[in-house]
Scaffold this motif. Structure first.
Motif, PDB file in Angstrom:
ATOM      1  N   SER A 196      -2.863  -0.202   3.558  1.00  0.00           N
ATOM      2  CA  SER A 196      -1.529  -0.544   3.073  1.00  0.00           C
ATOM      3  C   SER A 196      -1.220  -1.993   3.367  1.00  0.00           C
ATOM      4  CB  SER A 196      -0.472   0.321   3.758  1.00  0.00           C
ATOM      5  OG  SER A 196      -0.738   1.680   3.573  1.00  0.00           O
ATOM      6  N   ASP A 197      -0.414  -2.577   2.493  1.00  0.00           N
ATOM      7  CA  ASP A 197       0.150  -3.900   2.725  1.00  0.00           C
ATOM      8  C   ASP A 197       1.557  -3.898   2.139  1.00  0.00           C
ATOM      9  OD1 ASP A 197      -0.190  -4.176  -0.028  1.00  0.00           O
ATOM     10  OD2 ASP A 197      -1.709  -5.744   0.121  1.00  0.00           O
ATOM     11  N   GLU A 198       2.137  -5.081   1.973  1.00  0.00           N
ATOM     12  CA  GLU A 198       3.514  -5.144   1.480  1.00  0.00           C
ATOM     13  C   GLU A 198       3.675  -4.593   0.057  1.00  0.00           C
ATOM     14  OE1 GLU A 198       1.538  -9.071   0.633  1.00  0.00           O
ATOM     15  OE2 GLU A 198       1.679  -7.783   2.378  1.00  0.00           O
ATOM     16  N   LEU A 199       2.580  -4.405  -0.663  1.00  0.00           N
ATOM     17  CA  LEU A 199       2.636  -3.847  -2.016  1.00  0.00           C
ATOM     18  C   LEU A 199       2.466  -2.334  -2.034  1.00  0.00           C
ATOM     19  CD1 LEU A 199       0.498  -6.529  -3.908  1.00  0.00           C
ATOM     20  CD2 LEU A 199       2.994  -6.380  -3.720  1.00  0.00           C
ATOM     21  N   GLY A 200       2.188  -1.741  -0.879  1.00  0.00           N
ATOM     22  CA  GLY A 200       1.991  -0.301  -0.789  1.00  0.00           C
ATOM     23  C   GLY A 200       0.557   0.044  -0.447  1.00  0.00           C
ATOM     24  N   THR A 201       0.223   1.300  -0.621  1.00  0.00           N
ATOM     25  CA  THR A 201      -1.133   1.784  -0.326  1.00  0.00           C
ATOM     26  C   THR A 201      -1.950   1.740  -1.605  1.00  0.00           C
ATOM     27  OG1 THR A 201      -0.269   3.222   1.405  1.00  0.00           O
ATOM     28  CG2 THR A 201      -2.469   3.725   0.577  1.00  0.00           C
ATOM     29  N   ARG A 202      -3.116   1.083  -1.502  1.00  0.00           N
ATOM     30  CA  ARG A 202      -4.000   0.942  -2.668  1.00  0.00           C
ATOM     31  C   ARG A 202      -5.417   1.302  -2.254  1.00  0.00           C
ATOM     32  NH1 ARG A 202      -4.031  -4.891  -3.781  1.00  0.00           N
ATOM     33  NH2 ARG A 202      -3.084  -5.189  -1.765  1.00  0.00           N
ATOM     34  N   GLY A 203      -6.249   1.515  -3.245  1.00  0.00           N
ATOM     35  CA  GLY A 203      -7.663   1.789  -3.000  1.00  0.00           C
ATOM     36  C   GLY A 203      -8.355   0.558  -2.436  1.00  0.00           C
ATOM     37  N   TYR A 204      -9.338   0.790  -1.622  1.00  0.00           N
ATOM     38  CA  TYR A 204     -10.112  -0.274  -0.983  1.00  0.00           C
ATOM     39  C   TYR A 204     -10.622  -1.291  -2.004  1.00  0.00           C
ATOM     40  CZ  TYR A 204     -14.046  -2.330   1.603  1.00  0.00           C
ATOM     41  OH  TYR A 204     -14.935  -3.212   2.180  1.00  0.00           O
ATOM     42  N   GLU A 205     -11.085  -0.797  -3.143  1.00  0.00           N
ATOM     43  CA  GLU A 205     -11.679  -1.662  -4.164  1.00  0.00           C
ATOM     44  C   GLU A 205     -10.663  -2.603  -4.815  1.00  0.00           C
ATOM     45  OE1 GLU A 205     -10.262   2.086  -6.035  1.00  0.00           O
ATOM     46  OE2 GLU A 205     -11.463   1.647  -4.267  1.00  0.00           O
ATOM     47  N   LEU A 206      -9.383  -2.365  -4.589  1.00  0.00           N
ATOM     48  CA  LEU A 206      -8.344  -3.221  -5.176  1.00  0.00           C
ATOM     49  C   LEU A 206      -7.919  -4.373  -4.263  1.00  0.00           C
ATOM     50  CD1 LEU A 206      -6.160  -0.480  -6.896  1.00  0.00           C
ATOM     51  CD2 LEU A 206      -7.886  -1.973  -7.925  1.00  0.00           C
ATOM     52  N   TYR A 207      -8.519  -4.455  -3.094  1.00  0.00           N
ATOM     53  CA  TYR A 207      -8.229  -5.563  -2.182  1.00  0.00           C
ATOM     54  C   TYR A 207      -9.231  -6.683  -2.421  1.00  0.00           C
ATOM     55  CZ  TYR A 207      -4.729  -2.861   0.230  1.00  0.00           C
ATOM     56  OH  TYR A 207      -3.602  -2.154   0.517  1.00  0.00           O
ATOM     57  N   SER A 208      -8.826  -7.910  -2.154  1.00  0.00           N
ATOM     58  CA  SER A 208      -9.714  -9.060  -2.337  1.00  0.00           C
ATOM     59  C   SER A 208     -10.880  -8.978  -1.362  1.00  0.00           C
ATOM     60  CB  SER A 208      -8.941 -10.360  -2.109  1.00  0.00           C
ATOM     61  OG  SER A 208      -8.667 -10.527  -0.718  1.00  0.00           O
ATOM     62  N   GLY A 209     -11.891  -9.789  -1.592  1.00  0.00           N
ATOM     63  CA  GLY A 209     -13.040  -9.832  -0.688  1.00  0.00           C
ATOM     64  C   GLY A 209     -12.635 -10.200   0.728  1.00  0.00           C
ATOM     65  N   GLY A 210     -11.718 -11.151   0.859  1.00  0.00           N
ATOM     66  CA  GLY A 210     -11.245 -11.560   2.185  1.00  0.00           C
ATOM     67  C   GLY A 210     -10.476 -10.459   2.889  1.00  0.00           C
ATOM     68  N   GLU A 211      -9.625  -9.763   2.127  1.00  0.00           N
ATOM     69  CA  GLU A 211      -8.866  -8.655   2.717  1.00  0.00           C
ATOM     70  C   GLU A 211      -9.798  -7.517   3.118  1.00  0.00           C
ATOM     71  OE1 GLU A 211      -4.606  -8.980   0.368  1.00  0.00           O
ATOM     72  OE2 GLU A 211      -6.365  -8.235  -0.721  1.00  0.00           O
TER      73      GLU A 211
END
Length: 162
Positions: A58-73
């Protein structure tokens, strides 16, 4: 080999510990923006539950799938989970963590992400006998007090300890 079945519901005790340690590091690396939650059960569409290992990020945008986070995240999440798992396994084995190797982990980070990752490494440095960071990023050259610099030459690679 260790008989984990003798632990009182081993995963019930391990998961909260992994969550806690991973989130401690992840919070430090993301200024409290990201959070990870490990879930051991999932509700089935047909009713009831099934055993699983889901990693909820989760981040400030909510809970998302792992694959939707940037490489750095994604790297920061991976780093936090790996360190948390290392701590848990070492504690359970009654051992001290010896060596941490981070190979090219900074390339996916922007300048702020690099600074936060360096801070996280410094925060856990007492947990390890040695930490080896392998990088080609010139800005990180002076961050760590002892360096082994490798220089390629026509006659082979030269090592310099600084």
């Amino acid at each position: 080999p260790r008989d984990w079945s003798s632990d009182v519901c081993s995963s019930d005790l391990a998961i909260p510990e992994l969550d806690e340690h991973a989130n401690e590091l992840l919070s430090r690396m993301t200024d409290g923006r990201m959070h990870v939650k490990l879930e051991m059960q999932r509700t089935k569409r047909t009713g009831g539950t099934t055993e699983t290992l889901d990693i909820k990020i989760s981040d400030e945008l909510g809970t998302r799938g792992y694959e939707l986070y940037s490489g750095g995240e994604a790297f920061r999440v991976n780093f936090a989970l790996r360190i948390a798992l290392s701590r848990l396994l070492a504690r359970r084995a009654g051992a001290k963590l010896q060596t941490l190797v981070i190979d090219e982990g900074f390339g996916s980070q922007d300048a702020d992400g690099r600074d936060r990752l360096v801070d996280a490494i410094k925060a856990i440095q007492d947990d390890f006998e040695k930490i080896l960071v392998i990088t080609h990023i010139p800005e990180l050259k002076d961050v760590f007090p002892v360096r082994i610099e490798v220089t390629k030459t026509p006659g082979g690679s030269l090592l310099t300890l600084t």
